[in-house]
Design an enzyme around this catalytic site. Structure first.
Site, PDB file in Angstrom:
ATOM      1  N   CYS A  53       6.372   4.833  -4.222  1.00  0.00           N
ATOM      2  CA  CYS A  53       5.743   4.545  -5.483  1.00  0.00           C
ATOM      3  C   CYS A  53       4.006   4.717  -5.686  1.00  0.00           C
ATOM      4  O   CYS A  53       3.730   5.588  -6.237  1.00  0.00           O
ATOM      5  CB  CYS A  53       5.908   2.883  -5.938  1.00  0.00           C
ATOM      6  SG  CYS A  53       7.795   2.644  -5.883  1.00  0.00           S
ATOM      7  N   HIS A 103       0.623   0.052 -10.692  1.00  0.00           N
ATOM      8  CA  HIS A 103       0.899  -0.162  -9.274  1.00  0.00           C
ATOM      9  C   HIS A 103      -0.145   0.929  -8.658  1.00  0.00           C
ATOM     10  O   HIS A 103       0.347   1.503  -7.535  1.00  0.00           O
ATOM     11  CB  HIS A 103       2.307   0.271  -9.118  1.00  0.00           C
ATOM     12  CG  HIS A 103       2.850  -0.243  -7.983  1.00  0.00           C
ATOM     13  ND1 HIS A 103       4.019   0.139  -7.431  1.00  0.00           N
ATOM     14  CD2 HIS A 103       2.401  -1.162  -7.217  1.00  0.00           C
ATOM     15  CE1 HIS A 103       4.270  -0.780  -6.263  1.00  0.00           C
ATOM     16  NE2 HIS A 103       3.280  -1.532  -6.004  1.00  0.00           N
TER      17      HIS A 103
END
Length: 454
Positions: A53, A103
């Site tokens: 991610c 994120h």
């Protein structure tokens, strides 16, 4: 066209290419994604070179490889002074918006992200990270008040993106980034209406899922596919909005994912691994005004850091020296011209790269040493996947003859010359990108994250 094109950049989390109709999926139908693919530049060899991610998202936003931008593990902050997508488009006169999962800030997954760390995105409805899709929170702009998306968050976020498009300033181009959390696990939390569409017992598994894990794999895939069905309809709503606003022709619409998902292929779960299910991602770029209405499938390898410079090139914007990636906009145009000629020479169009670099700078998270995680560097070429770890050659697959990567040839004595050739090619690629296969702790110390990982 006097005004620069709009950009709508949509991406999902942990969505492997193989799970789309245009990518070969047979268990579900993804008609709206397939429609978009039929009208797009469909990069069949799009690779998430660091398939996890935060590193992938930071590479998207900066156009840099992780060993340069420093986000080599999850939940560490991206440099607030970095030249990034939102900043570059904002400086070029674009209205910029970001909706969904962020994120790359690391101030706590449920904490507000300060404006100075929103990297040039002016319209802001985002959260650092959540995978509670049915009770999903966000912060708006500079507010510290936590808000909640109504219902399944991808649907609510898509509705908000449509509102952004419909209420836009008519005299300015816009960049809108829509970042969905699904189909990332937990898989079983997809809306029930989509779960009900899938007969778990009828799911046909990939050939690299063992019989002993078949039942578990089918259970996981049912939820994974249900999330994808929901996203397919979300995408349709977004495309319909662009049509209703007469924006489709002059809007660059991109669909991408930060990485794939193993889903028990090779007995592995999640991402970070160098196998096909983890590294192969969808990358669709539709721009009818420039590319025409009919889709193309160029064979070039394109990696995550290449996406930002390609978008800048398509929008006739300068590419800063900080960017590692390559602008593919000229290649796309040349490929289209060659493929539309009376005698197609498209496959002779010189691509910017003939392979993609694969990397895990330091194992962590769902790829710890306890489950086989390791530092690695590798290549995905048109035929082979070759990966080296700290001990030497680790994986070698002939993807032409072995598309499910069932036979690792790295210890095959008859492949020594091939391994030597690929290893030399990998060393050249690493030198080209100023990279090196080092123990992860060395990069963690360099970026001051040594205390964040065991």
């Amino acid at each position: 066209m006097s005004q620069k094109p709009n950009v709508v950049f949509v991406f999902a989390d942990q969505f492997r290419r193989q799970a789309t109709g245009f990518g070969g999926e047979t268990n579900i139908q993804t008609p709206h994604l397939d429609c978009l693919a039929s009208e797009s530049i469909d990069f069949v060899n799009a690779i998430s070179g660091t398939p996890v991610c935060c590193p992938a998202r930071a590479s998207l936003l900066t156009g840099q490889y992780p060993h340069h931008h420093g986000v080599i593990i999850n939940d560490v902050p991206m440099d607030p002074n970095a030249e990034t997508m939102g900043k570059l488009f904002s400086k070029a006169g674009y209205d910029t918006g970001y909706i969904g999962k962020w994120h790359v800030n690391a101030n706590g997954r449920s904490s507000p992200i300060p404006v100075e760390r929103q990297h040039g995105f002016k319209y802001w409805k985002a959260l650092e990270c959540s995978h509670d899709y049915n009770t999903s929170h966000y912060f708006e702009g500079s507010s510290t008040e936590m808000k909640t998306w109504e219902g399944y968050d991808a649907i609510a976020q898509t509705d908000d993106a449509i509102s952004f498009i419909k209420s836009r300033k008519k005299d300015s181009p816009f960049l809108l980034t829509l970042s969905w959390g699904p189909p990332h696990d937990p898989y079983e939390t997809a809306p029930q209406q989509y779960l009900d569409l899938i007969n778990e017992d009828m799911i046909v598994l990939r050939e690299n899922v063992t019989a002993s894990e078949a039942d578990k794999a089918r259970t996981l895939l049912k939820g994974y596919y249900a999330h994808i069905l929901a996203l397919d309809e979300c995408l349709n709503s977004l495309m319909e909005a662009l049509d209703e606003e007469s924006l489709a022709d002059d809007t660059i619409l991109v669909f991408w994912s930060d990485h794939g998902d193993m889903l028990l292929s090779h007995g592995e779960l999640f991402k970070q691994r160098p196998w096909e299910e983890s590294i192969r991602v969808p990358l669709l770029i539709r721009f009818p005004r420039r590319f025409g209405p009919k889709g193309k499938q160029p064979p070039a390898f394109i990696n995550t850091p290449d996406i930002l410079p390609t978008l800048l090139g398509l929008c006739d914007m300068d590419i800063p020296e900080s960017i590692d990636g390559t602008d593919y906009s000229t290649y796309i145009s040349e490929y289209i011209t060659a493929s539309d000629s009376p005698v197609s020479t498209a496959n002779e169009t010189k691509a910017p790269a003939d392979c993609a670099l694969l990397a895990c700078q330091s194992p962590f998270g769902q790829f710890t040493r306890e489950v086989g995680g390791r530092e690695y560097r590798g290549l995905r070429t048109s035929r082979y996947t070759y990966v080296r770890d700290l001990d030497g050659p680790w994986l070698l697959y002939d993807n032409d003859g072995d598309p499910y990567q069932l036979t690792n040839l790295a210890r095959d004595d008859t492949k020594k010359e091939l391994i030597k050739e690929l290893d030399t090619q990998l060393s050249q690629k690493l030198a080209q990108h100023d990279d090196a296969l080092l123990p992860g702790i060395e990069l963690l110390k360099k970026f001051h994250y040594a205390g964040d990982v065991d």
